[in-house]
Design a protein around this motif. Sequence first.
Motif, PDB file in Angstrom:
ATOM      1  N   CYS A  19      73.619 120.069 -64.287  1.00  0.00           N
ATOM      2  CA  CYS A  19      75.029 120.463 -64.116  1.00  0.00           C
ATOM      3  C   CYS A  19      75.948 119.295 -64.455  1.00  0.00           C
ATOM      4  O   CYS A  19      76.986 119.463 -65.110  1.00  0.00           O
ATOM      5  N   PHE A  22      75.827 118.575 -68.402  1.00  0.00           N
ATOM      6  CA  PHE A  22      76.485 119.568 -69.250  1.00  0.00           C
ATOM      7  C   PHE A  22      77.874 119.943 -68.749  1.00  0.00           C
ATOM      8  O   PHE A  22      78.583 120.709 -69.405  1.00  0.00           O
ATOM      9  N   ASP A  24      78.846 121.831 -66.318  1.00  0.00           N
ATOM     10  CA  ASP A  24      79.006 123.268 -66.067  1.00  0.00           C
ATOM     11  C   ASP A  24      78.127 123.677 -64.896  1.00  0.00           C
ATOM     12  O   ASP A  24      77.199 122.966 -64.520  1.00  0.00           O
ATOM     13  N   SER A 212      68.791 120.665 -76.024  1.00  0.00           N
ATOM     14  CA  SER A 212      70.240 120.490 -76.065  1.00  0.00           C
ATOM     15  C   SER A 212      71.007 121.600 -75.346  1.00  0.00           C
ATOM     16  O   SER A 212      72.235 121.607 -75.371  1.00  0.00           O
ATOM     17  N   THR A 213      70.301 122.537 -74.732  1.00  0.00           N
ATOM     18  CA  THR A 213      70.987 123.634 -74.049  1.00  0.00           C
ATOM     19  C   THR A 213      70.798 123.540 -72.539  1.00  0.00           C
ATOM     20  O   THR A 213      69.705 123.204 -72.057  1.00  0.00           O
ATOM     21  N   HIS A 214      71.852 123.846 -71.832  1.00  0.00           N
ATOM     22  CA  HIS A 214      71.811 123.836 -70.367  1.00  0.00           C
ATOM     23  C   HIS A 214      70.805 124.860 -69.851  1.00  0.00           C
ATOM     24  O   HIS A 214      70.115 124.627 -68.851  1.00  0.00           O
TER      25      HIS A 214
END
Length: 250
Positions: A19, A22, A24, A212-214
Amino acid sequence: MTFGWRVYGLGVMMLGLACLAFGDFDPGQPVSKNFPARTALAFGAFMVVAAAAVEWRRTTAFGAAALTAYYTLFVVIVMNGRLLLTHYAEFVTYENIAMQLAVAAGGLIIYAGAARIDAVRLTRLGQLTFGVCALIFGAAHFVYMNLTAPLVPKWLPPTQLFWGYATGVGFLAAGVAILTGVKARLAAILMTVMLASFALLVHAPILLANHSTHWNWSESAVNLAVTGAAWVVADSLNIRHPANARHLSR
């Protein structure tokens, strides 16, 4: 407790760090798009601090209590409760709630074992909650087999579909065993092993392919946290006398 509470703490800490990295909210903790990013950072920091507290024996009870309250009140009731009202006909809503509730159940059992109280009822509540979550996990495999089977490595014999159904049955069997008390500890141990295999065979390759993705980090982290929770359930089922609950944190 053995090593399960350590794995649990690392999983939640990984969720919080994702969290923060990123900027978010965790994908499993849905909030309105109007929430400012700094709020996500605050929740992420809280998860990291609380999980770190779980890892230190002197503050394990405080960290576990904080995470149990956070996941039960804010994540399950406030965040996911809002989705339940609007998406009650979609099974994925219940699966997501079960995932977050399993983390809460693990925290409750850790708190019960570390707080030096007569925690038999709290421990049993955590076990029953986790058992219900296992049933939902198993049902989700069957409902979304078109999404579950492709996650199985193609090189694993006999087929991806076989392991999709087999793991679904495994979750259902574990849930029934934990709820009824019949071979409950064996079931919790086997469920822990199964979840750990997911980390190695499913989540690790996905992370290596795309880090590279949450979402990928979150899925890996929550699997680690739930693995730790299952381990904690197995440990708690090894207690044969109520008085032993007071010695869990020693």
